[in-house]
Design a protein around this motif. Structure first.
Motif, short mmCIF file in Angstrom:
data_model
loop_
_atom_site.label_atom_id
_atom_site.label_comp_id
_atom_site.label_asym_id
_atom_site.label_seq_id
_atom_site.Cartn_x
_atom_site.Cartn_y
_atom_site.Cartn_z
N GLU A 79 0.52 -1.30 0.19
CA GLU A 79 -0.37 -0.50 -0.01
C GLU A 79 0.72 1.60 0.06
N ASN A 80 1.88 1.19 1.19
CA ASN A 80 2.51 2.85 0.92
C ASN A 80 3.92 2.38 0.31
N GLY A 81 5.11 1.32 -0.02
CA GLY A 81 5.90 1.28 -0.65
C GLY A 81 6.97 1.93 0.21
N PHE A 82 8.07 2.25 0.38
CA PHE A 82 9.03 2.34 0.63
C PHE A 82 8.96 3.69 1.36
N PRO A 83 9.62 4.44 2.64
CA PRO A 83 9.16 5.41 3.53
C PRO A 83 10.07 6.68 2.64
N SER A 84 9.55 7.49 2.55
CA SER A 84 10.73 9.13 1.66
C SER A 84 10.61 9.68 2.98
N GLN A 85 11.92 10.35 3.11
CA GLN A 85 12.44 11.65 3.75
C GLN A 85 11.07 12.22 4.58
N ARG A 86 10.20 12.63 3.47
CA ARG A 86 9.12 13.72 3.93
C ARG A 86 8.12 12.74 5.59
N GLU A 87 8.68 12.22 5.63
CA GLU A 87 8.24 11.00 6.86
C GLU A 87 9.23 11.55 7.83
N GLU A 88 8.33 12.03 8.92
CA GLU A 88 8.68 12.10 10.35
C GLU A 88 10.72 11.61 10.75
N GLU A 89 10.22 10.20 10.66
CA GLU A 89 10.37 9.27 11.53
C GLU A 89 11.14 8.94 10.48
N TRP A 90 11.54 9.46 9.02
CA TRP A 90 12.67 8.94 8.28
C TRP A 90 13.03 10.34 7.37
N ARG A 91 13.15 11.01 8.41
CA ARG A 91 13.49 12.00 7.03
C ARG A 91 15.69 12.62 7.78
N PHE A 92 16.18 12.01 8.34
CA PHE A 92 17.33 11.55 8.14
C PHE A 92 17.88 9.95 7.17
N THR A 93 16.96 9.45 6.49
CA THR A 93 17.32 8.40 6.35
C THR A 93 16.97 8.26 4.87
N ASP A 94 17.58 8.13 3.75
CA ASP A 94 17.68 8.05 2.44
C ASP A 94 17.75 6.71 1.48
N VAL A 95 16.37 5.66 1.28
CA VAL A 95 16.65 4.49 1.21
C VAL A 95 15.80 4.58 -0.41
N SER A 96 16.30 5.63 -0.73
CA SER A 96 15.97 5.66 -2.36
C SER A 96 17.10 4.58 -3.29
N PRO A 97 18.08 4.62 -1.97
CA PRO A 97 19.47 3.79 -3.73
C PRO A 97 18.71 2.07 -3.51
N LEU A 98 17.17 2.15 -2.09
CA LEU A 98 17.15 0.82 -2.35
C LEU A 98 16.09 0.25 -3.84
N ARG A 99 15.16 2.02 -3.85
CA ARG A 99 14.74 1.34 -5.76
C ARG A 99 15.03 1.02 -6.70
N LYS A 100 16.50 1.59 -7.04
CA LYS A 100 17.18 1.13 -7.72
C LYS A 100 18.22 -0.51 -7.87
N THR A 101 17.75 -1.38 -6.68
CA THR A 101 19.59 -2.02 -6.52
C THR A 101 18.18 -3.22 -7.28
N GLU A 102 18.77 -4.12 -7.85
CA GLU A 102 18.21 -5.17 -8.13
C GLU A 102 18.67 -6.19 -7.03
N PHE A 103 17.85 -6.90 -6.69
CA PHE A 103 18.28 -8.42 -5.61
C PHE A 103 18.13 -9.24 -5.76
N ILE A 104 19.16 -10.65 -5.40
CA ILE A 104 19.18 -11.69 -5.86
C ILE A 104 19.42 -12.45 -4.68
N PRO A 105 18.13 -13.17 -4.57
CA PRO A 105 18.02 -14.25 -3.88
C PRO A 105 19.05 -14.93 -3.22
N SER A 106 19.84 -14.97 -1.77
CA SER A 106 20.65 -15.89 -1.34
C SER A 106 20.30 -16.86 -0.60
N ARG A 107 20.68 -18.20 -1.21
CA ARG A 107 20.44 -19.71 -0.36
C ARG A 107 21.46 -20.46 0.21
#
Length: 126
Positions: free
Chosen positions: A43-71
């Motif tokens: 419903e919400n996706g990743f938090p943004s820096q506009r949200e008070e609790e996340w204002r000092f944390t930029d998670v936008s690089p996660l959006r650009k990361t291709e995740f490959i599961p490790s087994r």
């Protein structure tokens, strides 16, 4: 920046592919918490820096990361000799993780203080 629905779908589909393989999936509390979390993310996706609790944390690089599961069954072959240059001889223990998985054979936990246990999350949930 608001996440596009296709980005959210990408991450939720990754979760759905791995869901049944995750440690503790058979435990109702854990699987329920995970399902609630992925539903919230859907419903919400990743938090943004506009949200008070996340204002000092930029998670936008996660959006650009291709995740490959490790087994754990697909871990590289690493020996104690391979990690020898990185071993701290003064430590009371050594935890070695390969691609996010505890490598018990390379770890050393015999000298840990009494009452302190080290095991994988999967083993702890069994």
């Amino acid at each position: 920046m608001k996440m596009e629905k296709q980005e959210i779908n990408y991450f939720t589909s990754l979760y759905q592919q791995l869901e049944k393989e995750l440690p503790g999936e058979q435990l109702a509390d854990i699987s329920g918490t995970r399902k609630n979390a992925i539903a919230w993310f859907g419903e919400n996706g990743f938090p943004s820096q506009r949200e008070e609790e996340w204002r000092f944390t930029d998670v936008s690089p996660l959006r650009k990361t291709e995740f490959i599961p490790s087994r754990s069954s697909e871990q590289p072959q690493v020996t104690v000799q391979d990690i020898e240059p990185f071993i701290n001889r003064e430590s009371i223990g050594r935890l070695v993780f390969l691609n996010g998985h505890l490598a018990s054979a390379l770890s050393s936990v015999q000298s840990l203080p009494p009452g302190l246990t080290c095991t994988s999350l999967q083993q702890a949930m069994e």
